[in-house]
Design an enzyme around this catalytic site. Structure first.
Site, PDB file in Angstrom:
ATOM      1  N   VAL A 114       2.389  19.166  24.001  1.00  0.00           N
ATOM      2  CA  VAL A 114       3.821  18.969  24.184  1.00  0.00           C
ATOM      3  C   VAL A 114       4.563  19.580  23.002  1.00  0.00           C
ATOM      4  O   VAL A 114       4.221  19.320  21.847  1.00  0.00           O
ATOM      5  CB  VAL A 114       4.158  17.454  24.276  1.00  0.00           C
ATOM      6  CG1 VAL A 114       5.658  17.239  24.349  1.00  0.00           C
ATOM      7  CG2 VAL A 114       3.452  16.831  25.466  1.00  0.00           C
ATOM      8  N   MET A 142      -4.240  14.923  22.199  1.00  0.00           N
ATOM      9  CA  MET A 142      -3.264  15.894  22.666  1.00  0.00           C
ATOM     10  C   MET A 142      -2.262  16.149  21.547  1.00  0.00           C
ATOM     11  O   MET A 142      -1.601  15.215  21.093  1.00  0.00           O
ATOM     12  CB  MET A 142      -2.554  15.360  23.906  1.00  0.00           C
ATOM     13  CG  MET A 142      -1.342  16.158  24.280  1.00  0.00           C
ATOM     14  SD  MET A 142      -0.491  15.622  25.782  1.00  0.00           S
ATOM     15  CE  MET A 142       0.143  14.052  25.323  1.00  0.00           C
ATOM     16  N   PRO A 143      -2.126  17.370  21.093  1.00  0.00           N
ATOM     17  CA  PRO A 143      -1.133  17.678  20.065  1.00  0.00           C
ATOM     18  C   PRO A 143       0.291  17.506  20.599  1.00  0.00           C
ATOM     19  O   PRO A 143       0.578  17.749  21.766  1.00  0.00           O
ATOM     20  CB  PRO A 143      -1.402  19.142  19.728  1.00  0.00           C
ATOM     21  CG  PRO A 143      -2.796  19.384  20.157  1.00  0.00           C
ATOM     22  CD  PRO A 143      -2.998  18.506  21.348  1.00  0.00           C
ATOM     23  N   PHE A 144       1.155  17.064  19.726  1.00  0.00           N
ATOM     24  CA  PHE A 144       2.574  16.874  20.009  1.00  0.00           C
ATOM     25  C   PHE A 144       3.335  17.487  18.848  1.00  0.00           C
ATOM     26  O   PHE A 144       3.116  17.107  17.700  1.00  0.00           O
ATOM     27  CB  PHE A 144       2.868  15.371  20.109  1.00  0.00           C
ATOM     28  CG  PHE A 144       4.301  15.045  20.401  1.00  0.00           C
ATOM     29  CD1 PHE A 144       4.699  14.745  21.687  1.00  0.00           C
ATOM     30  CD2 PHE A 144       5.247  15.024  19.394  1.00  0.00           C
ATOM     31  CE1 PHE A 144       6.019  14.417  21.963  1.00  0.00           C
ATOM     32  CE2 PHE A 144       6.569  14.708  19.652  1.00  0.00           C
ATOM     33  CZ  PHE A 144       6.954  14.398  20.945  1.00  0.00           C
TER      34      PHE A 144
END
Length: 67
Positions: A43, A1-3
Site C-alpha cells: 500500500v 505487507m509493506p505500507f
C-alpha cells in the site's frame, strides 16, 4: 505487507497525477528491492497537505512576497 505513506505539500505545489503514478511505481519497486518484500499487496498512500508558516498559509505568504 509493506505500507508506505508519502506526505507532500498541497495547493499549487501538489504533484500531478502522472507524478503520483511514478512515485507509487518507483517507491514500490524500491521497497521491494531493498527489503526483499513481495510488493503485490503493498500500500502506498500520498497525502497532500496544505500547510502554513507563521500563522499564514503558504499561498498568503507568497502573495505578500510578490507585492
Amino acid at each position: 505487507m509493506p505500507f508506505v505513506r508519502i506526505c507532500v505539500t498541497g495547493d499549487e505545489e501538489r504533484p500531478t497525477s502522472e507524478q503520483k503514478k511514478e512515485l507509487i511505481a518507483d517507491v514500490t519497486k524500491l521497497v521491494g528491492d531493498v527489503l526483499g518484500k513481495n510488493t503485490s499487496n503493498m500500500v502506498v498512500i500520498i497525502d497532500e497537505i496544505p500547510y502554513g508558516i507563521g500563522g499564514k498559509t503558504v499561498r498568503e505568504r507568497r502573495k505578500e512576497k510578490q507585492s
